[in-house]
Design a protein around this motif. Structure first.
Motif, PDB file in Angstrom:
ATOM      1  N   SER A  48    -107.923 120.373  69.905  1.00  0.00           N
ATOM      2  CA  SER A  48    -108.682 120.982  68.570  1.00  0.00           C
ATOM      3  C   SER A  48    -107.969 122.001  67.668  1.00  0.00           C
ATOM      4  CB  SER A  48    -110.198 120.779  68.676  1.00  0.00           C
ATOM      5  OG  SER A  48    -110.643 119.842  69.380  1.00  0.00           O
ATOM      6  N   ASP A  49    -107.120 122.457  68.227  1.00  0.00           N
ATOM      7  CA  ASP A  49    -106.371 123.861  67.567  1.00  0.00           C
ATOM      8  C   ASP A  49    -105.647 123.215  66.384  1.00  0.00           C
ATOM      9  OD1 ASP A  49    -105.211 126.186  66.970  1.00  0.00           O
ATOM     10  OD2 ASP A  49    -105.087 126.936  68.828  1.00  0.00           O
ATOM     11  N   PRO A  50    -106.185 123.679  65.095  1.00  0.00           N
ATOM     12  CA  PRO A  50    -105.500 123.358  64.142  1.00  0.00           C
ATOM     13  C   PRO A  50    -104.010 123.935  63.804  1.00  0.00           C
ATOM     14  CG  PRO A  50    -107.245 125.032  63.336  1.00  0.00           C
ATOM     15  CD  PRO A  50    -107.356 124.578  64.923  1.00  0.00           C
ATOM     16  N   ARG A  51    -103.999 125.033  64.506  1.00  0.00           N
ATOM     17  CA  ARG A  51    -102.585 125.617  64.445  1.00  0.00           C
ATOM     18  C   ARG A  51    -101.383 124.805  65.202  1.00  0.00           C
ATOM     19  NH1 ARG A  51    -103.569 131.110  67.681  1.00  0.00           N
ATOM     20  NH2 ARG A  51    -104.682 129.571  69.005  1.00  0.00           N
ATOM     21  N   ALA A  52    -101.822 123.847  65.776  1.00  0.00           N
ATOM     22  CA  ALA A  52    -100.833 123.067  66.519  1.00  0.00           C
ATOM     23  C   ALA A  52    -100.553 121.626  66.038  1.00  0.00           C
ATOM     24  CB  ALA A  52    -101.313 122.750  68.063  1.00  0.00           C
ATOM     25  N   ARG A  53    -101.382 121.237  65.083  1.00  0.00           N
ATOM     26  CA  ARG A  53    -101.224 120.060  64.131  1.00  0.00           C
ATOM     27  C   ARG A  53    -100.045 120.070  63.256  1.00  0.00           C
ATOM     28  NH1 ARG A  53    -105.975 117.263  64.828  1.00  0.00           N
ATOM     29  NH2 ARG A  53    -107.719 118.882  65.035  1.00  0.00           N
ATOM     30  N   GLY A  54     -99.228 119.056  63.562  1.00  0.00           N
ATOM     31  CA  GLY A  54     -98.046 118.695  62.820  1.00  0.00           C
ATOM     32  C   GLY A  54     -96.705 119.598  63.338  1.00  0.00           C
ATOM     33  N   ASP A  55     -97.009 120.331  64.471  1.00  0.00           N
ATOM     34  CA  ASP A  55     -95.978 120.919  65.051  1.00  0.00           C
ATOM     35  C   ASP A  55     -95.251 120.323  66.030  1.00  0.00           C
ATOM     36  OD1 ASP A  55     -94.534 122.933  66.414  1.00  0.00           O
ATOM     37  OD2 ASP A  55     -95.726 124.907  65.791  1.00  0.00           O
ATOM     38  N   SER A  56     -93.848 120.243  65.954  1.00  0.00           N
ATOM     39  CA  SER A  56     -93.234 119.493  66.863  1.00  0.00           C
ATOM     40  C   SER A  56     -92.639 120.070  68.061  1.00  0.00           C
ATOM     41  CB  SER A  56     -91.832 118.620  66.031  1.00  0.00           C
ATOM     42  OG  SER A  56     -90.982 119.726  65.552  1.00  0.00           O
ATOM     43  N   ASP A  57     -92.942 121.294  68.276  1.00  0.00           N
ATOM     44  CA  ASP A  57     -92.509 122.255  69.355  1.00  0.00           C
ATOM     45  C   ASP A  57     -93.192 121.594  70.661  1.00  0.00           C
ATOM     46  OD1 ASP A  57     -91.845 123.986  71.331  1.00  0.00           O
ATOM     47  OD2 ASP A  57     -92.241 125.692  69.871  1.00  0.00           O
ATOM     48  N   LEU A  58     -92.275 121.267  71.448  1.00  0.00           N
ATOM     49  CA  LEU A  58     -92.923 120.735  72.989  1.00  0.00           C
ATOM     50  C   LEU A  58     -93.509 121.601  73.635  1.00  0.00           C
ATOM     51  CD1 LEU A  58     -89.851 118.772  73.999  1.00  0.00           C
ATOM     52  CD2 LEU A  58     -91.635 118.007  73.034  1.00  0.00           C
ATOM     53  N   LEU A  59     -93.750 122.654  73.195  1.00  0.00           N
ATOM     54  CA  LEU A  59     -94.679 124.083  73.903  1.00  0.00           C
ATOM     55  C   LEU A  59     -95.398 124.602  73.337  1.00  0.00           C
ATOM     56  CD1 LEU A  59     -91.766 125.442  76.506  1.00  0.00           C
ATOM     57  CD2 LEU A  59     -93.169 123.503  76.838  1.00  0.00           C
ATOM     58  N   VAL A  60     -95.630 124.071  72.087  1.00  0.00           N
ATOM     59  CA  VAL A  60     -96.650 124.731  71.148  1.00  0.00           C
ATOM     60  C   VAL A  60     -98.064 125.102  71.665  1.00  0.00           C
ATOM     61  CG1 VAL A  60     -97.799 122.470  70.252  1.00  0.00           C
ATOM     62  CG2 VAL A  60     -97.546 124.349  68.721  1.00  0.00           C
ATOM     63  N   HIS A  61     -98.704 124.371  72.607  1.00  0.00           N
ATOM     64  CA  HIS A  61     -99.903 124.696  73.064  1.00  0.00           C
ATOM     65  C   HIS A  61     -99.754 125.853  74.117  1.00  0.00           C
ATOM     66  CE1 HIS A  61    -101.589 121.327  71.177  1.00  0.00           C
ATOM     67  NE2 HIS A  61    -100.716 120.572  71.816  1.00  0.00           N
ATOM     68  N   GLU A  62     -98.462 125.834  74.745  1.00  0.00           N
ATOM     69  CA  GLU A  62     -98.466 127.061  75.682  1.00  0.00           C
ATOM     70  C   GLU A  62     -98.121 128.350  74.989  1.00  0.00           C
ATOM     71  OE1 GLU A  62     -98.111 123.233  77.709  1.00  0.00           O
ATOM     72  OE2 GLU A  62     -97.060 124.051  76.030  1.00  0.00           O
ATOM     73  N   LYS A  63     -97.480 128.187  73.942  1.00  0.00           N
ATOM     74  CA  LYS A  63     -97.082 129.405  72.900  1.00  0.00           C
ATOM     75  C   LYS A  63     -98.341 129.911  72.407  1.00  0.00           C
ATOM     76  CE  LYS A  63     -92.483 128.087  72.216  1.00  0.00           C
ATOM     77  NZ  LYS A  63     -91.149 127.556  71.168  1.00  0.00           N
ATOM     78  N   LEU A  64     -99.083 129.004  72.165  1.00  0.00           N
ATOM     79  CA  LEU A  64    -100.366 129.495  71.488  1.00  0.00           C
ATOM     80  C   LEU A  64    -101.396 130.278  72.400  1.00  0.00           C
ATOM     81  CD1 LEU A  64    -101.435 126.168  69.140  1.00  0.00           C
ATOM     82  CD2 LEU A  64    -100.558 128.511  68.452  1.00  0.00           C
ATOM     83  N   LEU A  65    -101.535 129.819  73.672  1.00  0.00           N
ATOM     84  CA  LEU A  65    -102.090 130.467  74.679  1.00  0.00           C
ATOM     85  C   LEU A  65    -101.412 132.080  74.570  1.00  0.00           C
ATOM     86  CD1 LEU A  65    -102.553 128.319  77.642  1.00  0.00           C
ATOM     87  CD2 LEU A  65    -104.354 128.914  76.178  1.00  0.00           C
ATOM     88  N   LEU A  66    -100.177 132.085  74.759  1.00  0.00           N
ATOM     89  CA  LEU A  66     -99.368 133.409  75.027  1.00  0.00           C
ATOM     90  C   LEU A  66     -99.866 134.205  73.649  1.00  0.00           C
ATOM     91  CD1 LEU A  66     -96.240 132.241  76.539  1.00  0.00           C
ATOM     92  CD2 LEU A  66     -97.876 133.609  77.749  1.00  0.00           C
ATOM     93  N   ASP A  67     -99.760 133.650  72.565  1.00  0.00           N
ATOM     94  CA  ASP A  67     -99.962 134.395  71.173  1.00  0.00           C
ATOM     95  C   ASP A  67    -101.389 134.880  71.323  1.00  0.00           C
ATOM     96  OD1 ASP A  67     -97.597 133.140  70.392  1.00  0.00           O
ATOM     97  OD2 ASP A  67     -98.412 131.809  68.627  1.00  0.00           O
ATOM     98  N   ASP A  68    -102.545 134.133  71.629  1.00  0.00           N
ATOM     99  CA  ASP A  68    -103.909 134.772  71.662  1.00  0.00           C
ATOM    100  C   ASP A  68    -103.819 135.847  72.578  1.00  0.00           C
ATOM    101  OD1 ASP A  68    -104.373 132.769  69.765  1.00  0.00           O
ATOM    102  OD2 ASP A  68    -105.287 131.603  71.319  1.00  0.00           O
ATOM    103  N   TRP A  69    -103.181 135.487  73.847  1.00  0.00           N
ATOM    104  CA  TRP A  69    -103.339 136.832  74.886  1.00  0.00           C
ATOM    105  C   TRP A  69    -102.718 138.172  74.174  1.00  0.00           C
ATOM    106  CZ3 TRP A  69     -99.842 139.595  77.792  1.00  0.00           C
ATOM    107  CH2 TRP A  69    -100.554 140.534  78.740  1.00  0.00           C
TER     108      TRP A  69
END
Length: 156
Positions: free
Chosen positions: A129-150
């Motif tokens: 449901s994270d809108p930051r990942a929508r339309g992103d073709s990066d294979l590790l986008v969800h892992e990177k978002l976890l690290l961004d937030d931390w």
């Protein structure tokens, strides 16, 4: 003056500001049960991609005199391969029950001395449901978002 600058450079002294750095250990990838990390080349590729991202985060959030040492203890990529799906063996299926998980120990150093140690256990059950990942073709986008937030929460 030219001679003094030459001697300083020749002796290894650096006249530019020191950059913050992040040192990460990805040895845990070798023990991963994740199908995406079974081959050595896949593990190197994931480690390199995460490392580039972590280095950028370090440059953004750490002060010049700070260094961060990270030892990953678990990395589960978002989604899962579903080999029973014919024709989809190489496609990672993202579901709510397969969130990204990243666990690590870290030490923050200030001028070479430890100032903070801890453990982080990152996961996001609502990652789809994270809108930051929508339309992103990066294979590790969800892992990177976890690290961004931390990084944002830990080093403002």
């Amino acid at each position: 003056m030219f001679r003094a600058a030459f001697i300083a450079l020749a002796s290894g002294l650096v006249l530019t500001p020191v950059q913050a750095g992040v040192v990460a250990n990805y040895d845990v990838l070798a023990q991963s049960h994740d199908r995406a990390l079974r081959s050595e080349s896949d593990r190197r590729s994931v480690a390199a991609e995460l490392d580039r991202h972590i280095q950028r985060l370090g440059e953004r959030y750490l002060a010049a005199e700070q260094d961060l040492h990270i030892e990953f203890t678990r990395i589960d990529l978002a989604g899962e391969y579903e080999p029973w799906r014919t024709g989809w063996q190489d496609v990672r299926i993202l579901r709510d029950v397969t969130p990204p998980r990243i666990h690590f120990h870290y030490t923050l150093l200030q001028n070479g001395k430890p100032v903070r140690r801890g453990e982080a256990r990152l996961s996001d059950m609502n990652y789809l449901s994270d809108p930051r990942a929508r339309g992103d073709s990066d294979l590790l986008v969800h892992e990177k978002l976890l690290l961004d937030d931390w990084f944002r929460k830990s080093f403002r």
